[in-house]
Each structure stands twice: as structure tokens, then as C-alpha cells.
Design an enzyme around this catalytic site. Structure first.
Site, mmCIF file in Angstrom:
data_model
loop_
_atom_site.group_PDB
_atom_site.id
_atom_site.type_symbol
_atom_site.label_atom_id
_atom_site.label_comp_id
_atom_site.label_asym_id
_atom_site.label_seq_id
_atom_site.Cartn_x
_atom_site.Cartn_y
_atom_site.Cartn_z
ATOM 1 N N GLY A 106 14.623 -5.091 -0.974
ATOM 2 C CA GLY A 106 14.952 -4.164 -2.045
ATOM 3 C C GLY A 106 16.455 -4.088 -2.770
ATOM 4 N N ALA A 107 16.818 -5.271 -2.860
ATOM 5 C CA ALA A 107 18.087 -5.554 -3.267
ATOM 6 C C ALA A 107 18.258 -5.750 -4.705
ATOM 7 C CB ALA A 107 18.659 -7.064 -2.548
ATOM 8 N N ASN A 108 17.378 -5.371 -5.568
ATOM 9 C CA ASN A 108 17.431 -5.304 -7.215
ATOM 10 C C ASN A 108 18.110 -4.032 -7.472
ATOM 11 O OD1 ASN A 108 14.331 -4.439 -6.212
ATOM 12 N ND2 ASN A 108 14.908 -3.583 -8.243
ATOM 13 N N GLY A 135 19.704 0.423 -6.560
ATOM 14 C CA GLY A 135 20.333 1.401 -5.438
ATOM 15 C C GLY A 135 20.998 0.922 -4.530
ATOM 16 N N GLY A 147 20.055 -1.151 -1.793
ATOM 17 C CA GLY A 147 19.939 -2.271 -1.472
ATOM 18 C C GLY A 147 20.791 -3.250 -2.522
ATOM 19 N N SER A 195 15.897 7.337 7.387
ATOM 20 C CA SER A 195 16.152 8.625 6.905
ATOM 21 C C SER A 195 16.462 9.739 7.646
ATOM 22 C CB SER A 195 15.243 8.757 5.448
ATOM 23 O OG SER A 195 15.377 9.991 5.196
ATOM 24 N N TYR A 219 6.190 10.229 4.250
ATOM 25 C CA TYR A 219 7.539 9.562 3.956
ATOM 26 C C TYR A 219 8.383 9.787 5.548
ATOM 27 C CZ TYR A 219 12.231 8.331 2.617
ATOM 28 O OH TYR A 219 13.486 7.489 2.519
#
Length: 304
Positions: A23-25, A27, A29, A152, A178
């Protein structure tokens, strides 16, 4: 808890290290990848959307000229994609120093993963469980290697796991779903750490949470445009949110099984420190049950 004000300037030199960030694209990440690349690490950006990943690569290189970056397609909501991406990375890299399990979904249209799992448990936990297991052979031989999984504070709320229906929809509340997935992240981290210690492996497993950071994870939340002006002051930037992950990933004083989060009010914002987790997340029997159920559903066996 600790009380020092740890920042990105405290990240040690990462030259020669290989870091893989899901998820590094965008936020947290993206900020995690940016900070690691800025300190000299080769960073693999494992992302679902290659176009957005390419934009992230350009953004990092605009700030850190010559950054050593690799883009890898990965859809954690598909075990076939997880296996293919892990195979590609395993073929390319003989070693991995740091695996950051960051990607996640929160309030998203109700649906299932490609394998029929509830989307939050399937993506946030089961996808990362399989991903870690398939890459662990590249981590275990490496002294100082770490697995950092992003959880979280939602792991505390309405997060009891029903193992009779594990992996499928459990109730109508997306927030509760979640919370269960984020509890699973912590249970997984603690059980992985126990197994690594028992195996005498040099790899350690830690967890972190970003607090309430300014990212796109709430983009599908009903009424977000209305409430955003009210909650904005309670949040901090994605760069600040990434600090807990970065500390768990790079602080020489960090050790296996620890959990990092912000030091501010209700851990919503601030600098990263050691934070407590719920009693349920520390339940050893629950950790083992989750591990066994996750192996059965993903058909991924760990080396430890």
C-alpha cells in the site's frame, strides 16, 4: 510508555537494506516508503494500482534523487495475486530486511475478496498473513530483519472474532468488521513473534498504528465531507502517522512483540511511543487459534 519525541530524523542509515511496503502508493504507506528511501533503503512499493504506484515513485524520486525503488503489483484481496507477487519478489531478491504490512481497507462498499473472504478481514489480515508466510524465507536468514504490521486502535472496539464464521461476513457493521481485522493484525504479530523466538530466528515481528492520520482510508465513510471540518483538528498528517511504523521498523531499541502508536490524546495524533493493546490481543490461545484458522483458509504454511 516512553515519552521521547521520535521523528524521521532519528531513522538510522538504511543503506544496503531491502524494504518491502504494501500500500505504498498513498497515505501512510507512501510516507513510509519515502522516509526509508530517503535514508538509503532499496524500497519495493507493493501496490494494487500500478498507475498510482508510478505516481508515487515519481513523487519520491522528485524529493530523493537517485532513490532505489521497485514497483510490484499486489492485490491483497486475491491470494493468486499474493502468490504471484511474492514469487516475483522472491525471484528478484535473495534477502529482505524489512517487510511492512501497511495496506488496508476500512469503510468500503460491502463485498468479498476474490477468494470469498469478507473484504476487510481478507485484505487487512488474510492477505498479509499469506504474503508474510510466502516471503519469510527471504527474511529469516537476515540478521536484524523485521516484519512490521500496521494495526489500529480500532482493534479494541467490537472486535470479538467468531471462528465459526472466520473470514466471512460477521454482522452488518463495517466498523466492527474493520476492528476484527485490526485485532487479527495484532494477534498475528504476537504469534509470529512467539514462533520466531522458538525457532531461534533473527527476524522479529512488531506492530504499529498511525493514530488518526490524514489519508484516503475514510473516503467511502458516509458523510465524511460534512464531518471532516469537525474531525480535522483531531488528526495529524500522513507523514506523522507513518512515524509509528517507521520507529517499529528502524529504531535499534525496538524489540519483537512491541506495539507503537502516537503519544497524544487517545493516541489519535503525536509522536510514536510504545503503547498498550487490548487484553484480547494479548490472549495466547486466541493468537494460536487465529494462526491455525488463517493457515487453513490461505493454505500458506510458515517456516516457523
Amino acid at each position: 510508555m516512553t515519552s521521547d519525541k521520535w521523528t524521521a530524523t532519528d531513522i538510522p542509515d538504511q543503506s544496503g537494506r531491502v524494504a518491502v511496503v504494501t500500500g505504498a502508493n498513498s497515505g501512510n504507506g507512501l510516507e513510509t516508503a519515502r522516509a526509508l528511501a530517503g535514508r538509503g533503503a532499496m524500497v519495493v512499493l507493493a501496490v494494487r494500482d500500478l498507475d498510482k504506484g508510478g505516481t508515487a515513485v515519481d513523487a519520491i524520486r522528485a524529493e530523493h534523487r537517485g532513490a532505489d525503488l521497485v514497483l510490484q503489483e499486489l492485490d491483497l484481496a486475491s491470494l493468486n495475486s499474493v502468490r504471484g507477487a511474492a514469487s516475483a519478489i522472491g525471484d528478484r531478491f535473495e534477502r529482505i530486511d524489512l517487510l511492512v504490512n501497511n495496506a488496508g481497507v476500512f469503510h468500503t462498499p460491502r463485498r468479498q475478496t476474490a477468494d470469498g473472504f469478507e473484504i476487510r478481514m481478507g485484505t487487512n489480515h488474510l492477505g498479509h498473513f499469506a504474503w508474510t508466510g510466502l516471503l519469510l524465507d527471504r527474511l529469516i536468514p537476515v540478521a536484524g530483519s523485521r516484519v512490521v504490521t500496521v494495526s489500529s486502535n480500532a482493534h479494541r472496539y467490537r472486535s470479538r472474532i467468531d471462528f465459526e464464521r472466520f473470514g466471512v461476513a460477521q454482522g452488518r457493521s463495517q466498523s466492527a468488521a474493520y476492528g476484527r481485522s485490526k485485532l487479527a493484525n495484532l494477534l498475528f504479530t504476537r504469534e509470529l513473534q512467539r514462533r520466531l523466538v522458538a525457532a531461534g530466528a533473527p527476524t522479529v515481528a512488531l506492530a504499529a498504528h498511525p493514530g488518526w492520520s490524514e489519508t484516503g482510508i475514510l473516503r467511502h465513510f458516509p458523510g465524511i465531507r460534512i464531518v471532516h471540518p469537525l474531525i480535522g483538528p483531531l488528526r495529524h498528517s500522513a507523514a506523522m502517522g507513518a512515524l509509528a511504523t517507521l520507529r517499529a521498523a528502524t529504531d535499534p531499541a525496538a524489540s519483537g512483540g512491541q506495539f507503537y502508536g502516537p503519544d497524544g490524546f487517545m493516541e489519535m495524533r503525536g509522536h510514536p511511543v510504545l503503547v498498550p493493546s487490548s487484553a484480547r490481543s494479548r490472549d495466547a490461545e486466541l493468537q494460536r487459534r487465529l494462526w491455525d484458522a488463517s493457515q487453513e483458509l490461505t493454505e500458506v504454511q510458515f517456516e516457523v
